[in-house]
Design a protein around this motif. Structure first.
Motif, PDB file in Angstrom:
ATOM      1  N   SER A   9       0.978  -1.264   0.057  1.00 50.51           N
ATOM      2  CA  SER A   9       0.086  -0.103   0.084  1.00 50.51           C
ATOM      3  C   SER A   9       0.967   1.208  -0.034  1.00 50.51           C
ATOM      4  O   SER A   9       2.058   1.289   0.420  1.00 50.51           O
ATOM      5  N   LYS A  11      -0.483   3.974   1.261  1.00 51.87           N
ATOM      6  CA  LYS A  11      -1.173   4.894   2.269  1.00 51.87           C
ATOM      7  C   LYS A  11      -0.822   4.164   3.592  1.00 51.87           C
ATOM      8  O   LYS A  11      -1.328   2.699   4.015  1.00 51.87           O
ATOM      9  N   GLU A  14      -3.374   1.371   5.847  1.00 52.53           N
ATOM     10  CA  GLU A  14      -4.254   0.460   5.166  1.00 52.53           C
ATOM     11  C   GLU A  14      -3.993  -0.966   5.302  1.00 52.53           C
ATOM     12  O   GLU A  14      -5.031  -1.699   5.627  1.00 52.53           O
ATOM     13  N   TYR A  59     -10.390  -0.881   0.931  1.00 53.08           N
ATOM     14  CA  TYR A  59      -8.628  -0.524   1.402  1.00 53.08           C
ATOM     15  C   TYR A  59      -7.985  -0.292   0.216  1.00 53.08           C
ATOM     16  O   TYR A  59      -8.283  -0.840  -0.976  1.00 53.08           O
ATOM     17  N   ASP A  60      -7.075   0.744   0.242  1.00 54.49           N
ATOM     18  CA  ASP A  60      -6.147   0.804  -0.811  1.00 54.49           C
ATOM     19  C   ASP A  60      -4.835  -0.047  -0.777  1.00 54.49           C
ATOM     20  O   ASP A  60      -3.804   0.689  -0.372  1.00 54.49           O
TER      21      ASP A  60
END
Length: 93
Positions: A9, A11, A14, A59-60
């Protein structure tokens, strides 16, 4: 024969959010951007693939699986079902 699942990810938090919801274990490091787990029984990765695909809009995260040494497959909406079917064909027991 082991199988590997890698999560990536861009981010923060996440992967920790996903794993805390999927695994019910508390991941303390909220800043992990990469996670890898070895599964001794490759059939077990079918569960995490299913959860990932069911929640990939929440979710990213990107998921890659490896069933053979140094060969990784990106899990997407388009191929997740085929990967799960392949797991049960390749490892029927």
């Amino acid at each position: 024969m082991s199988a590997y699942v890698n999560l990536y990810s861009k981010k923060n938090n996440e992967i920790a959010r996903f794993l805390n919801n999927y695994d019910k274990r508390k991941i303390q490091d909220k800043n992990i951007l990469e996670w890898k787990k070895e599964f001794k029984n490759p059939i077990e990765i079918a569960d995490i693939i299913g959860v990932f695909i069911d929640n990939n809009d929440v979710y990213d995260i990107n998921m890659w699986v490896s069933l053979d040494k140094d060969f990784f497959i990106n899990v997407t909406n388009n191929n997740a079902d085929q990967i799960i079917r392949y797991l049960f064909e390749r490892y029927p027991y």
